[in-house]
Design a protein around this motif. Structure first.
Motif, PDB file in Angstrom:
ATOM      1  N   HIS A   1      -6.812   7.834  -8.865  1.00  0.00           N
ATOM      2  CA  HIS A   1      -6.858   8.503  -7.560  1.00  0.00           C
ATOM      3  C   HIS A   1      -5.472   8.945  -7.078  1.00  0.00           C
ATOM      4  N   LEU A   2      -4.419   8.511  -7.754  1.00  0.00           N
ATOM      5  CA  LEU A   2      -3.058   8.894  -7.378  1.00  0.00           C
ATOM      6  C   LEU A   2      -2.443   9.905  -8.343  1.00  0.00           C
ATOM      7  N   LYS A   3      -3.265  10.515  -9.192  1.00  0.00           N
ATOM      8  CA  LYS A   3      -2.726  11.417 -10.215  1.00  0.00           C
ATOM      9  C   LYS A   3      -1.970  12.609  -9.627  1.00  0.00           C
ATOM     10  N   ASN A   4      -2.304  13.028  -8.394  1.00  0.00           N
ATOM     11  CA  ASN A   4      -1.597  14.153  -7.779  1.00  0.00           C
ATOM     12  C   ASN A   4      -0.152  13.831  -7.432  1.00  0.00           C
ATOM     13  N   LEU A   5       0.175  12.542  -7.358  1.00  0.00           N
ATOM     14  CA  LEU A   5       1.561  12.154  -7.075  1.00  0.00           C
ATOM     15  C   LEU A   5       2.497  12.564  -8.210  1.00  0.00           C
ATOM     16  N   LYS A   6       1.923  12.810  -9.372  1.00  0.00           N
ATOM     17  CA  LYS A   6       2.718  13.230 -10.536  1.00  0.00           C
ATOM     18  C   LYS A   6       3.506  14.502 -10.216  1.00  0.00           C
ATOM     19  N   PHE A   7       2.951  15.336  -9.345  1.00  0.00           N
ATOM     20  CA  PHE A   7       3.559  16.627  -9.039  1.00  0.00           C
ATOM     21  C   PHE A   7       4.362  16.605  -7.738  1.00  0.00           C
ATOM     22  N   SER A   8       4.489  15.438  -7.115  1.00  0.00           N
ATOM     23  CA  SER A   8       5.209  15.327  -5.849  1.00  0.00           C
ATOM     24  C   SER A   8       6.712  15.455  -6.074  1.00  0.00           C
ATOM     25  N   SER A   9       7.376  16.137  -5.160  1.00  0.00           N
ATOM     26  CA  SER A   9       8.825  16.321  -5.288  1.00  0.00           C
ATOM     27  C   SER A   9       9.608  15.092  -4.824  1.00  0.00           C
ATOM     28  N   THR A  10       8.965  14.222  -4.056  1.00  0.00           N
ATOM     29  CA  THR A  10       9.616  12.989  -3.622  1.00  0.00           C
ATOM     30  C   THR A  10       8.741  11.796  -3.990  1.00  0.00           C
ATOM     31  N   ASN A  11       9.380  10.674  -4.196  1.00  0.00           N
ATOM     32  CA  ASN A  11       8.634   9.464  -4.533  1.00  0.00           C
ATOM     33  C   ASN A  11       7.975   8.882  -3.286  1.00  0.00           C
ATOM     34  N   SER A  12       6.873   8.217  -3.505  1.00  0.00           N
ATOM     35  CA  SER A  12       6.096   7.623  -2.421  1.00  0.00           C
ATOM     36  C   SER A  12       6.822   6.443  -1.805  1.00  0.00           C
ATOM     37  N   TYR A  13       6.384   6.113  -0.596  1.00  0.00           N
ATOM     38  CA  TYR A  13       6.850   4.909   0.072  1.00  0.00           C
ATOM     39  C   TYR A  13       5.772   3.845  -0.058  1.00  0.00           C
TER      40      TYR A  13
ATOM     41  N   LEU B   1       2.574  10.902   8.496  1.00  0.00           N
ATOM     42  CA  LEU B   1       2.819   9.459   8.482  1.00  0.00           C
ATOM     43  C   LEU B   1       4.292   9.184   8.211  1.00  0.00           C
ATOM     44  N   ASN B   2       4.844   9.821   7.180  1.00  0.00           N
ATOM     45  CA  ASN B   2       6.247   9.586   6.814  1.00  0.00           C
ATOM     46  C   ASN B   2       7.211  10.093   7.889  1.00  0.00           C
ATOM     47  N   GLN B   3       6.860  11.183   8.575  1.00  0.00           N
ATOM     48  CA  GLN B   3       7.704  11.665   9.675  1.00  0.00           C
ATOM     49  C   GLN B   3       7.738  10.652  10.815  1.00  0.00           C
ATOM     50  N   ALA B   4       6.573  10.079  11.130  1.00  0.00           N
ATOM     51  CA  ALA B   4       6.507   9.058  12.185  1.00  0.00           C
ATOM     52  C   ALA B   4       7.344   7.844  11.801  1.00  0.00           C
ATOM     53  N   VAL B   5       7.299   7.470  10.529  1.00  0.00           N
ATOM     54  CA  VAL B   5       8.101   6.338  10.053  1.00  0.00           C
ATOM     55  C   VAL B   5       9.591   6.667  10.180  1.00  0.00           C
ATOM     56  N   LYS B   6       9.990   7.847   9.763  1.00  0.00           N
ATOM     57  CA  LYS B   6      11.410   8.226   9.820  1.00  0.00           C
ATOM     58  C   LYS B   6      11.920   8.282  11.263  1.00  0.00           C
ATOM     59  N   ARG B   7      11.047   8.701  12.198  1.00  0.00           N
ATOM     60  CA  ARG B   7      11.449   8.718  13.618  1.00  0.00           C
ATOM     61  C   ARG B   7      11.622   7.292  14.156  1.00  0.00           C
ATOM     62  N   ASN B   8      10.990   6.336  13.499  1.00  0.00           N
ATOM     63  CA  ASN B   8      11.033   4.933  13.935  1.00  0.00           C
ATOM     64  C   ASN B   8      11.571   4.033  12.827  1.00  0.00           C
ATOM     65  N   ILE B   9      12.516   4.518  12.052  1.00  0.00           N
ATOM     66  CA  ILE B   9      12.978   3.840  10.845  1.00  0.00           C
ATOM     67  C   ILE B   9      13.516   2.429  11.125  1.00  0.00           C
ATOM     68  N   ILE B  10      14.020   2.192  12.309  1.00  0.00           N
ATOM     69  CA  ILE B  10      14.545   0.862  12.649  1.00  0.00           C
ATOM     70  C   ILE B  10      13.452  -0.205  12.600  1.00  0.00           C
TER      71      ILE B  10
ATOM     72  N   MET C   1       0.869  -1.171   0.000  1.00  0.00           N
ATOM     73  CA  MET C   1       0.000   0.000   0.000  1.00  0.00           C
ATOM     74  C   MET C   1       0.908   1.224   0.000  1.00  0.00           C
ATOM     75  N   ILE C   2       0.440   2.273  -0.656  1.00  0.00           N
ATOM     76  CA  ILE C   2       1.214   3.502  -0.809  1.00  0.00           C
ATOM     77  C   ILE C   2       0.969   4.413   0.395  1.00  0.00           C
ATOM     78  N   ASP C   3       2.010   5.157   0.786  1.00  0.00           N
ATOM     79  CA  ASP C   3       1.909   6.035   1.957  1.00  0.00           C
ATOM     80  C   ASP C   3       0.714   6.986   1.897  1.00  0.00           C
ATOM     81  N   ARG C   4       0.427   7.513   0.731  1.00  0.00           N
ATOM     82  CA  ARG C   4      -0.683   8.463   0.589  1.00  0.00           C
ATOM     83  C   ARG C   4      -2.021   7.815   0.935  1.00  0.00           C
ATOM     84  N   ASP C   5      -2.240   6.598   0.431  1.00  0.00           N
ATOM     85  CA  ASP C   5      -3.488   5.887   0.718  1.00  0.00           C
ATOM     86  C   ASP C   5      -3.590   5.533   2.195  1.00  0.00           C
ATOM     87  N   LEU C   6      -2.489   5.084   2.777  1.00  0.00           N
ATOM     88  CA  LEU C   6      -2.503   4.737   4.205  1.00  0.00           C
ATOM     89  C   LEU C   6      -2.774   5.956   5.067  1.00  0.00           C
TER      90      LEU C   6
END
Length: 173
Positions: A72-84, A39-48, A23-28
């Motif tokens: 439904h993911l068309k907005n990711l086209k304009f994202s500066s970073t790739n999804s997780y 969500l991604n900040q929480a993951v990075k704080r707990n990356i281990i 599942m993609i980070d945006r959907d989650l």
């Protein structure tokens, strides 16, 4: 208790990337009621807690293919970073870092969706194996009637093609 997300909606948000169901980070984030950034900040704080078999970042090619195939993911086209992308185990681990009632309830539903898709894959694998056995039987026992054999083979091939998962995601009927 929060409103349950229909299983069909969850199944549509599970994709096959790198031969893994994810599942993609945006959907989650949407399901958990938080921003993707949070969500991604929480993951990075707990990356281990997120080894590569639990989570990975999409390549440019994977992200573009996802955007192309999923409206439904068309907005990711304009994202500066790739999804997780999070595997079933990564999604389960998310519940330990997003500890709200909604996150826990949503996580239970998402895990159930992964289980349902695994069961679907097992059932279709068994069907495919049975069709192959049937095809072999007809090849061995019907050599004298080529026209019938070709018609049966055509039908079996069509059935086997329908049991294969899509390259990415699953078709909603």
């Amino acid at each position: 208790m929060n409103k349950l997300v229909p299983l069909d909606i969850l199944k549509e948000r599970i994709f096959t990337i790198r031969n893994k169901r994810v599942m993609i980070d945006r959907d989650l984030a949407e399901l958990y009621g938080v921003s993707t950034k949070k969500l991604n900040q929480a993951v990075k704080r707990n990356i281990i807690r997120f080894p590569v078999d639990f989570m990975f970042q999409l390549t440019d090619k994977e992200q573009n293919e996802l955007v192309t195939n999923c409206d439904h993911l068309k907005n990711l086209k304009f994202s500066s970073t790739n999804s997780y992308a999070f595997t079933e185990h990564g999604v389960t681990m998310l519940s330990s870092i997003l500890n709200s009632e909604k996150a826990i309830e949503t996580n239970i539903q998402v895990v159930r969706a992964f289980i349902a898709l695994r069961q679907f894959a097992i059932e279709n694998k068994e069907l495919s194996a049975r069709l192959t056995e049937l095809e072999q039987y007809f090849i061995q026992h019907n050599k004298e009637n080529e026209a019938d054999l070709k018609e049966i083979n055509k039908i079996l091939t069509l059935l086997m093609d329908r049991t294969k998962p899509n390259k990415i995601g699953f078709r909603a009927e």
